[in-house]
Design a protein around this motif. Structure first.
Motif, PDB file in Angstrom:
ATOM      1  N   GLY A   1      41.696  41.536  33.585  1.00 58.29           N
ATOM      2  CA  GLY A   1      41.560  41.829  32.151  1.00 58.29           C
ATOM      3  C   GLY A   1      42.814  41.507  31.372  1.00 58.29           C
ATOM      4  O   GLY A   1      42.739  41.071  30.229  1.00 58.29           O
ATOM      5  N   ILE A   2      43.970  41.705  31.983  1.00 65.08           N
ATOM      6  CA  ILE A   2      45.205  41.525  31.226  1.00 65.08           C
ATOM      7  C   ILE A   2      45.912  40.214  31.543  1.00 65.08           C
ATOM      8  O   ILE A   2      46.314  39.496  30.651  1.00 65.08           O
ATOM      9  N   ALA A   3      46.037  39.877  32.814  1.00 66.10           N
ATOM     10  CA  ALA A   3      46.716  38.617  33.141  1.00 66.10           C
ATOM     11  C   ALA A   3      45.734  37.451  33.218  1.00 66.10           C
ATOM     12  O   ALA A   3      46.144  36.311  33.358  1.00 66.10           O
ATOM     13  N   LYS A   4      44.431  37.721  33.089  1.00 63.88           N
ATOM     14  CA  LYS A   4      43.392  36.695  33.152  1.00 63.88           C
ATOM     15  C   LYS A   4      43.463  35.867  34.433  1.00 63.88           C
ATOM     16  O   LYS A   4      43.331  34.654  34.414  1.00 63.88           O
ATOM     17  N   MET A   5      43.740  36.522  35.536  1.00 65.57           N
ATOM     18  CA  MET A   5      43.765  35.791  36.805  1.00 65.57           C
ATOM     19  C   MET A   5      43.133  36.632  37.910  1.00 65.57           C
ATOM     20  O   MET A   5      43.113  37.851  37.855  1.00 65.57           O
ATOM     21  N   LEU A   6      42.595  35.932  38.921  1.00 62.01           N
ATOM     22  CA  LEU A   6      42.044  36.625  40.079  1.00 62.01           C
ATOM     23  C   LEU A   6      43.147  36.704  41.124  1.00 62.01           C
ATOM     24  O   LEU A   6      43.579  35.686  41.655  1.00 62.01           O
ATOM     25  N   ASN A   7      43.603  37.900  41.385  1.00 64.40           N
ATOM     26  CA  ASN A   7      44.706  38.065  42.319  1.00 64.40           C
ATOM     27  C   ASN A   7      44.162  38.232  43.736  1.00 64.40           C
ATOM     28  O   ASN A   7      43.959  39.343  44.214  1.00 64.40           O
ATOM     29  N   PHE A   8      43.939  37.099  44.396  1.00 60.30           N
ATOM     30  CA  PHE A   8      43.335  37.173  45.717  1.00 60.30           C
ATOM     31  C   PHE A   8      44.244  37.788  46.772  1.00 60.30           C
ATOM     32  O   PHE A   8      43.820  38.044  47.889  1.00 60.30           O
TER      33      PHE A   8
ATOM     34  N   ARG B   1      45.401  47.186  26.234  1.00 56.03           N
ATOM     35  CA  ARG B   1      44.130  46.704  25.692  1.00 56.03           C
ATOM     36  C   ARG B   1      44.367  45.587  24.682  1.00 56.03           C
ATOM     37  O   ARG B   1      43.617  44.615  24.622  1.00 56.03           O
ATOM     38  N   ALA B   2      45.448  45.730  23.894  1.00 54.54           N
ATOM     39  CA  ALA B   2      45.770  44.674  22.922  1.00 54.54           C
ATOM     40  C   ALA B   2      46.066  43.358  23.645  1.00 54.54           C
ATOM     41  O   ALA B   2      45.564  42.306  23.273  1.00 54.54           O
ATOM     42  N   CYS B   3      46.862  43.431  24.723  1.00 53.38           N
ATOM     43  CA  CYS B   3      47.202  42.215  25.473  1.00 53.38           C
ATOM     44  C   CYS B   3      45.966  41.583  26.087  1.00 53.38           C
ATOM     45  O   CYS B   3      45.888  40.360  26.206  1.00 53.38           O
ATOM     46  N   SER B   4      45.025  42.414  26.507  1.00 51.86           N
ATOM     47  CA  SER B   4      43.847  41.837  27.133  1.00 51.86           C
ATOM     48  C   SER B   4      43.008  41.084  26.094  1.00 51.86           C
ATOM     49  O   SER B   4      42.305  40.156  26.421  1.00 51.86           O
ATOM     50  N   GLU B   5      43.123  41.478  24.825  1.00 46.30           N
ATOM     51  CA  GLU B   5      42.365  40.776  23.785  1.00 46.30           C
ATOM     52  C   GLU B   5      43.087  39.545  23.258  1.00 46.30           C
ATOM     53  O   GLU B   5      42.476  38.495  23.066  1.00 46.30           O
TER      54      GLU B   5
ATOM     55  N   GLY C   1      30.251  44.854  38.522  1.00 47.75           N
ATOM     56  CA  GLY C   1      30.305  45.758  37.375  1.00 47.75           C
ATOM     57  C   GLY C   1      30.682  45.048  36.083  1.00 47.75           C
ATOM     58  O   GLY C   1      30.549  45.606  35.008  1.00 47.75           O
ATOM     59  N   GLY C   2      31.179  43.821  36.187  1.00 45.33           N
ATOM     60  CA  GLY C   2      31.642  43.108  34.992  1.00 45.33           C
ATOM     61  C   GLY C   2      33.147  43.005  35.033  1.00 45.33           C
ATOM     62  O   GLY C   2      33.839  43.969  34.704  1.00 45.33           O
ATOM     63  N   ILE C   3      33.665  41.845  35.465  1.00 48.47           N
ATOM     64  CA  ILE C   3      35.103  41.775  35.684  1.00 48.47           C
ATOM     65  C   ILE C   3      35.862  41.963  34.378  1.00 48.47           C
ATOM     66  O   ILE C   3      35.460  41.463  33.334  1.00 48.47           O
ATOM     67  N   GLY C   4      36.927  42.758  34.415  1.00 43.76           N
ATOM     68  CA  GLY C   4      37.676  43.088  33.217  1.00 43.76           C
ATOM     69  C   GLY C   4      37.309  44.474  32.689  1.00 43.76           C
ATOM     70  O   GLY C   4      38.040  45.063  31.910  1.00 43.76           O
TER      71      GLY C   4
END
Ligand SMILES: Nc1ncnc2c1ncn2[C@@H]1O[C@H](COP(=O)(O)OP(=O)(O)O)[C@@H](O)[C@H]1O
Ligand SMILES: [Mg+2]
Lengths: 291, 234
Positions: free
Chosen positions: A29-36, A168-172, A232-235
């Motif tokens: 949600g915040i860094a917009k990456m999938l941290n595998f 939340r602001a950063c995620s937007e 559940g809906g990522i983010g």
């Protein structure tokens, strides 16, 4: 009534998935990456707790704190060293890096601690209570309770604090967040810290339930929790919670009523069906495409 | 107050801003007009640190902004209302305003300023518990302006505040810009709506494909033949 005990065990397993999925989903949600590499943080946490309990004979709460401290620092360090330089890079490059970090952690653990598995001491009372005809172990109850407490604390933190509002602001909108004076790099670090701290908590619960600690132990729970987050809906934080619980319940029911061997296939099958019906997951929002 | 000298900005190989110089003095309303794609937003982003300057200097009261991280600039008294509002759609009106004051520590004074913002934009007060994403375009513009004002800036940058608004709302927004300036905030206004912008500006610049081609008082430029032909439809 077997059903009730399956349900509660499903909730227990699902609680572990949910705690891990929260880390996945917050970072996404915040860094917009999938941290595998998130699953491998769990493995590190389990080793730290193992050594704290056995080698250093620390009491259980201190062992948990040690695991949280190490994982938190490790998460922040990984982000700084591996992901931050790629902030502007294409997402495929970031994904490949995350997979690389995952292998690095697994191989590092193998070199340091060998690939043979270690038996995690059973520190949580092995007793159980009976609910009607079903019996539920204290460990399962503790796991469910931990998940609920984590979920409540996290929700309050995200929704009621200044840092939560900044997250939340950063995620937007990161650009607009900077215009507010928000230090976006700091917020991303905090996100990794929280996600990794949660992974440490999950590691102790997981290692207590399945008491063997080995370098690749984080992979499967990591993938399951990732599935739960997508489910559940990522983010979405409530999405990760519900996705985790549902996944645990589906897995246990599939094992009990259908087939132990097929349970994973059934879990992933359900995911595929859900994503076909609702591509953004149960609670996911539609993805905003910026023009 | 704000002095830009020989500013160049590049996107990869393309030079979007080709060495511009301009200034905004204490208490002024300065406007920069230009067509779509002229480089107005790029200039604003360079000042706020959202894009890096390739060359040149941007000084706010003698502090070099090109070397200051974006998130520190608002704390130095420069706030921006970005193009397209960019309010935080999933947070309430009130939360957006509080985020505007993110770096401030004076809680009591912040509450007063929030009342000031609500006085300036009464509609925001009615909707303060509503998610910003549910507001109309005009209300979102008001919120973006209120949010910037919550930082207590000495200079306010506005990037096309009239974009996509009805004529009536445009009048209201320009009236409020005037009011904000009267209360002592210096203003740099970027607009495609040249007529309105020149009417309230003390001084103005014309930006064309990354270069400043004309400058003068708002009145001078409004009466300039070239400006009339290119931007005022006459
Ligand atoms: N992020 C970007 N990457 C590449 N080129 C850009 C980017 N943003 C703007 N440009 C280009 O820079 C020029 C100036 O754009 P902009 O500053 O947005 O103009 P204006 O605000 O005056 O409409 C345009 O040619 C635009 O295509
Ligand atoms: Mg623009």
């Amino acid at each position: 009534m077997q059903f009730l005990s399956y349900l509660i065990n499903g909730l227990g397993l699902g609680s572990v998935y949910a705690i891990i999925a929260l880390g996945y989903t917050m970072v996404y949600g915040i860094a917009k990456m999938l941290n595998f590499a998130h699953g491998d943080i769990i493995m590190i946490g389990a080793y730290i707790a193992f050594f704290a309990l056995t080698k250093f004979a620390l009491p259980f709460p201190l062992a948990v704190l040690a695991a949280i401290a190490v994982c938190t620092m490790l998460g922040v360090l990984i982000e700084r060293l591996a992901y931050k330089p790629l902030r502007q890079a294409p997402s495929l490059a970031v994904l490949i890096t995350a997979i690389g970090v995952s292998y690095f952690l697994q191989n590092g653990a193998q070199i340091l601690w060998s690939s043979s598995s270690k038996v995690f001491p059973s520190v949580i009372s092995t007793g159980s209570i009976s609910l009607g005809s079903a019996s539920v172990s204290y460990l399962t109850l503790l796991t469910i309770a931990t998940c609920i407490v984590v979920m409540i604390c996290l929700t309050l933190f995200i929704n009621r604090t200044k840092t939560g509002s900044a997250m939340r602001a950063c995620s937007e909108d990161k650009g607009a967040s900077m215009l507010m004076g928000i230090n976006v790099n700091m917020i991303i670090s905090i996100t990794f810290a929280i996600g990794s701290g949660l992974a440490a908590i999950a590691s102790v619960l997981l290692a207590s339930t399945y008491p063997s600690v080995y370098p690749t132990m984080g992979s499967m729970p990591g993938i399951k929790a990732f599935t739960a987050a997508v489910f559940g809906g990522i983010g979405s934080i409530p999405g990760a919670f519900i996705g985790g619980l549902l996944l645990g319940i589906i897995e246990i029911f599939a094992k009990a009523y259908i087939s132990t061997q097929l349970s994973d296939a059934i879990v992933f099958g359900v995911l595929i069906v859900i994503l076909l019906i609702k591509p953004t997951g149960l609670l996911g929002k539609k993805i905003n495409v910026k023009v | 107050m704000l002095k830009v000298t020989d500013l160049k900005v590049k996107y990869g190989m393309i030079e979007a801003i080709k060495g511009i110089s301009f200034e905004v003095r204490d208490g002024e309303i300065v406007t920069m007009i230009g067509a779509n794609g002229a480089g107005k937003t790029t200039t604003m982003h360079a000042i706020s640190g959202l894009v890096k300057a390739a060359e040149g200097s941007i000084k706010l009261d003698d502090v070099e902004l090109t070397k200051t991280p974006a998130n520190k600039i608002v704390g130095m008294g420069l706030a921006q209302v970005p193009e397209g509002r960019r309010v935080f759609a999933e947070q309430t009106v009130e939360e957006n305003l509080i985020l505007g004051a993110y770096l401030r520590k004076d809680k009591a004074k912040m509450a007063e300023d929030m009342e000031e913002v609500y006085k300036l934009f009464p509609r925001l007060k009615e909707r303060r518990k509503q998610l910003a994403g549910t507001l109309s375009g005009g209300e979102q513009q008001m919120l973006a302006m209120g949010r910037a004002l919550m930082a207590k800036p000495s200079i306010l940058l506005l990037d096309e505040p009239s974009m996509g608004l009805s004529p009536l709302l445009v009048s209201e927004i320009f009236h409020i810009i005037r009011e904000i300036n009267d209360k002592g905030t210096t203003i740099l206004l970027v607009e495609q709506n040249a007529k309105r912008a020149l009417a309230i500006a003390d001084r103005a610049y014309v930006l064309e494909t990354g270069s400043i081609t004309l400058e003068g008082t708002g009145e001078e430029l409004a009466n300039d033949e070239r400006v009339q032909k290119a931007y005022l439809g006459g």
